[in-house]
Design a protein around this motif. Structure first.
Motif, PDB file in Angstrom:
ATOM      1  N   LYS A  11     -50.732  15.834 -42.657  1.00 48.76           N
ATOM      2  CA  LYS A  11     -51.711  16.994 -42.582  1.00 48.76           C
ATOM      3  C   LYS A  11     -51.494  18.156 -43.322  1.00 48.76           C
ATOM      4  O   LYS A  11     -50.436  18.668 -43.426  1.00 48.76           O
ATOM      5  N   TYR A  14     -52.166  21.829 -39.139  1.00 49.10           N
ATOM      6  CA  TYR A  14     -52.753  21.650 -38.004  1.00 49.10           C
ATOM      7  C   TYR A  14     -52.516  22.872 -37.097  1.00 49.10           C
ATOM      8  O   TYR A  14     -51.245  23.376 -36.945  1.00 49.10           O
ATOM      9  N   GLU A  51     -55.336  14.346 -43.032  1.00 49.88           N
ATOM     10  CA  GLU A  51     -56.171  15.438 -42.574  1.00 49.88           C
ATOM     11  C   GLU A  51     -55.923  16.566 -43.417  1.00 49.88           C
ATOM     12  O   GLU A  51     -54.704  16.930 -43.735  1.00 49.88           O
ATOM     13  N   HIS A  54     -57.016  20.658 -39.281  1.00 47.90           N
ATOM     14  CA  HIS A  54     -57.193  20.288 -38.123  1.00 47.90           C
ATOM     15  C   HIS A  54     -56.881  21.473 -37.272  1.00 47.90           C
ATOM     16  O   HIS A  54     -55.860  21.810 -36.928  1.00 47.90           O
ATOM     17  N   VAL A  56     -57.668  23.096 -33.315  1.00 42.17           N
ATOM     18  CA  VAL A  56     -57.914  22.851 -31.882  1.00 42.17           C
ATOM     19  C   VAL A  56     -57.942  24.250 -31.281  1.00 42.17           C
ATOM     20  O   VAL A  56     -56.759  24.953 -31.234  1.00 42.17           O
ATOM     21  N   ARG A  77     -59.892  13.035 -43.786  1.00 44.99           N
ATOM     22  CA  ARG A  77     -60.758  13.674 -42.619  1.00 44.99           C
ATOM     23  C   ARG A  77     -60.383  15.265 -43.050  1.00 44.99           C
ATOM     24  O   ARG A  77     -59.360  16.035 -42.499  1.00 44.99           O
ATOM     25  N   ILE A  79     -61.846  18.333 -42.810  1.00 43.34           N
ATOM     26  CA  ILE A  79     -61.877  19.512 -41.918  1.00 43.34           C
ATOM     27  C   ILE A  79     -62.276  19.161 -40.550  1.00 43.34           C
ATOM     28  O   ILE A  79     -63.357  18.562 -40.376  1.00 43.34           O
ATOM     29  N   THR A  80     -61.471  19.473 -39.614  1.00 50.87           N
ATOM     30  CA  THR A  80     -61.858  18.894 -38.057  1.00 50.87           C
ATOM     31  C   THR A  80     -61.617  20.412 -37.122  1.00 50.87           C
ATOM     32  O   THR A  80     -60.430  20.888 -37.127  1.00 50.87           O
ATOM     33  N   LEU A  81     -62.801  20.829 -36.439  1.00 51.66           N
ATOM     34  CA  LEU A  81     -62.658  22.214 -35.851  1.00 51.66           C
ATOM     35  C   LEU A  81     -63.213  21.537 -34.465  1.00 51.66           C
ATOM     36  O   LEU A  81     -64.163  21.179 -34.281  1.00 51.66           O
ATOM     37  N   SER A  82     -62.192  21.909 -33.361  1.00 47.82           N
ATOM     38  CA  SER A  82     -62.477  21.365 -31.880  1.00 47.82           C
ATOM     39  C   SER A  82     -62.351  22.846 -30.933  1.00 47.82           C
ATOM     40  O   SER A  82     -61.118  23.225 -31.106  1.00 47.82           O
TER      41      SER A  82
END
Length: 212
Positions: A11, A14, A51, A54, A56, A77, A79-82
Motif C-alpha cells: 500500500k 494506510y 492499494e 486507504h 479510515v 484499489r 483510493i479507499t476512504l472509510s
C-alpha cells in the motif's frame, strides 16, 4: 512491486484517524514563488500497488484527507476512504489494474460511510476487459447532499455503483451524479440495495439536467 502477485504489492498510504493532503510539491529552484508556476509543480505517483491510499476514520471523521492532482498507475484499489467527512478527491489520473475475481471488490475510488465529500475532475481508466470492476463505489453516504461531478470513467463493468442509503427525505439531498462522462462500460450507473438523490436534474430545463 510489479514482480509480486497483485495482493502482495503493498500500500502507498494506510492511515487511521489522520488528516493529510496528497498534493503536488513546488520544485522551483531558489526562493519558492507563490503561487508556484504550473511547470514547477510535481505531483505524487502511485504505481503497481495493491492499494494506493486507504484512509479510515474510526473515531475522528473530521480528520480531512485531500488527494489532488496525483497519478495512480496499475493500482488494484487506488483510493479507499472509510468514515470520512469533507474528503477531497480532485483532478487525479487513476488507472486501475485488471480485475481479479479472487481478490474481491475492485474500484478506482471507494467511499464507505463518508459524506460531504468533493469528488471532481478525476479521470478513471480500467486496464484489461473491465469485467467485475467499478470506476467508483459509494456505500452509505447518508442523507446529506453529496455529488460526483465532472469525472471521466472509462472502461469499467460498472461506472458508478451506489450501495445502501445515499438519499434523504428532501428533494435535493442525497447523492447526485452530475456532468460525468461514462465510456466503454456495461453499466454507467448501478444502484443496488438502496437509493440515490431523488432529483438528479430538472426535466424541461436547459440549465438543469444531470448532464451525464
Amino acid at each position: 512491486p510489479a514482480s509480486f502477485s497483485v495482493d502482495k504489492r503493498g500500500k502507498g498510504i494506510y492511515s487511521i484517524d489522520a488528516s493529510y493532503r496528497v498534493i503536488p510539491q513546488c520544485v522551483a529552484t531558489g526562493p519558492v514563488p507563490f503561487p508556484c508556476p504550473a511547470n514547477d509543480l510535481e505531483g505524487n505517483r502511485f504505481e503497481n500497488l495493491f492499494e494506493g491510499v486507504h484512509a479510515v476514520a474510526n473515531y475522528e471523521p473530521l480528520r480531512v484527507v485531500e488527494i489532488r492532482d496525483s497519478e495512480f498507475e496499475n493500482v488494484y484499489r487506488p483510493i479507499t476512504l472509510s468514515g470520512h467527512e469533507l474528503a477531497k478527491v480532485v483532478g487525479n489520473e487513476i488507472v486501475v489494474a485488471q480485475h481479479s475475481p479472487a481478490l474481491g471488490y475492485h474500484a478506482g475510488l471507494m467511499l464507505v460511510g463518508s459524506t460531504r465529500y468533493t469528488v471532481e475532475g478525476n479521470h478513471f481508466t480500467s486496464l484489461g476487459s473491465g469485467w467485475g470492476s467499478a470506476g467508483t463505489i459509494i456505500i452509505n453516504s447518508g442523507h446529506e447532499a453529496n455529488s460526483l461531478y465532472r469525472n471521466v470513467i472509462d472502461g469499467f463493468h460498472v461506472g458508478t455503483l451506489a450501495v445502501g442509503m445515499n438519499d434523504g427525505p428532501a428533494a435535493f439531498d442525497g447523492l447526485a451524479l452530475k456532468c460525468n462522462e461514462y465510456l466503454n462500460g456495461t453499466y454507467d450507473i448501478y444502484v443496488w440495495g438502496g437509493d440515490i438523490g431523488l432529483l438528479q436534474g430538472i426535466c424541461g430545463s436547459a440549465s438543469g439536467p444531470a448532464g451525464n
